[in-house]
Design a protein around this motif. Sequence first.
Motif, PDB file in Angstrom:
ATOM      1  N   MET A  87      -5.233  -3.720  -2.637  1.00 52.50           N
ATOM      2  CA  MET A  87      -4.316  -3.324  -3.708  1.00 52.50           C
ATOM      3  C   MET A  87      -5.095  -2.990  -4.981  1.00 52.50           C
ATOM      4  O   MET A  87      -4.803  -1.994  -5.655  1.00 52.50           O
ATOM      5  CB  MET A  87      -3.315  -4.446  -3.966  1.00 52.50           C
ATOM      6  CG  MET A  87      -2.296  -4.121  -5.046  1.00 52.50           C
ATOM      7  SD  MET A  87      -1.061  -5.423  -5.254  1.00 52.50           S
ATOM      8  CE  MET A  87      -2.108  -6.765  -5.845  1.00 52.50           C
ATOM      9  N   THR A 132       0.807  -1.226   0.000  1.00 49.90           N
ATOM     10  CA  THR A 132       0.000   0.000   0.000  1.00 49.90           C
ATOM     11  C   THR A 132       0.834   1.268   0.000  1.00 49.90           C
ATOM     12  O   THR A 132       0.337   2.332  -0.383  1.00 49.90           O
ATOM     13  CB  THR A 132      -0.940   0.029   1.217  1.00 49.90           C
ATOM     14  OG1 THR A 132      -0.154   0.086   2.428  1.00 49.90           O
ATOM     15  CG2 THR A 132      -1.825  -1.204   1.255  1.00 49.90           C
ATOM     16  N   ARG A 137      -5.523   1.024  -6.527  1.00 50.44           N
ATOM     17  CA  ARG A 137      -4.912   1.360  -7.814  1.00 50.44           C
ATOM     18  C   ARG A 137      -5.908   1.421  -8.966  1.00 50.44           C
ATOM     19  O   ARG A 137      -5.684   2.132  -9.946  1.00 50.44           O
ATOM     20  CB  ARG A 137      -3.817   0.335  -8.139  1.00 50.44           C
ATOM     21  CG  ARG A 137      -2.691   0.318  -7.115  1.00 50.44           C
ATOM     22  CD  ARG A 137      -1.634  -0.700  -7.470  1.00 50.44           C
ATOM     23  NE  ARG A 137      -0.580  -0.742  -6.459  1.00 50.44           N
ATOM     24  CZ  ARG A 137       0.471  -1.551  -6.506  1.00 50.44           C
ATOM     25  NH1 ARG A 137       0.615  -2.378  -7.526  1.00 50.44           N
ATOM     26  NH2 ARG A 137       1.372  -1.539  -5.541  1.00 50.44           N
TER      27      ARG A 137
END
Length: 339
Positions: free
Chosen positions: A242, A164, A246
């Motif tokens: 994740m 992260t 993103r």
Amino acid sequence: MRTTAESVTSRIATAEPIELSLVVPLFNEEESVGPLIERITAAMANYPATWELILVDDGSTDATIANAKAALNRPGLDLKIVALQRNFGQTAAMQAGINQAGGRLIATLDGDLQNDPKDIPGMVSELERRELDLLVGWRKNRQDGLLLRKVPSWIANRLIGRITGVRLHDYGCSLKIYRGSVIKQVKLMGEMHRFIPAWVAGVVPSSRIGEMPVTHHARQHGVSKYGISRTFRVILDLLSVMFFMRFKARPGHFFGSLGLGLGALSGLILAYLFIDKFIVGNDIGTRPLFLIGVMLFLSAVQMITTGILAEMIARTYYREDTALSYIVREVYEGDQAHQ
């Protein structure tokens, strides 16, 4: 400096805004909830501003609510009890408490007496001094078993920080101080409470997230709600974090990239087989490589179409993100209860 009783009475009389909300999720903590309220009241006795305590009962099957309600009319205590309809999990309970909180700042802590409420005033001062939006407690001297709790936690904290980009010693500590305006921009779902710093980093710079050593006590009553199996859930949740950090607003890029990569590999294989079949003259019908090329092509098509569908879902999500991950049965304040 006003006493706690004077602070509560004054706020009720003048409608003074709440400065700090303390949110505590509870699940089968009948032995701990009474001492917890006592410790919080003692720790906040000299707090110079208005504060409230919000206890969220996450579908307890013991006397947790009954024991908590005994403190509803306690002088000098601004207490609210939120009873959920069933057990929705710690993350949903925490979200329910945050939604009910009216404070400019919000503190969260566990209800098992392992977090020490005496750390809260100091953490509030530290958050203001460092101009942070989130201050995370660091259980530097953690009072838990080495194999079942400390080692998995150590591994998870480093893995989470690496993926992260939010480097903290202790992601799992529930004792945290937030700016209310910031944490209310974050929607908590699933079992994502342990990744709150990562979610907060999605709405503010990571430089506005800090940590501070806090006291940690061994569990005195009841049993832990966590075991070694939590490690595997953390890994799965981390993959989700994740992805959302993103690609939350552009999931098509994630699935599309996979699809294009698989498609490119499939194209190379099928081009080679085309040359081998029509130029060299070899038979390719029974070759495993032919099946692999076809399967890669189908997988590429599937990934790309999944990305398109994910983009459509994401746009729907951003248009209307109002669904709750919990259902409130009743809210108790003083002698009153309402749904």
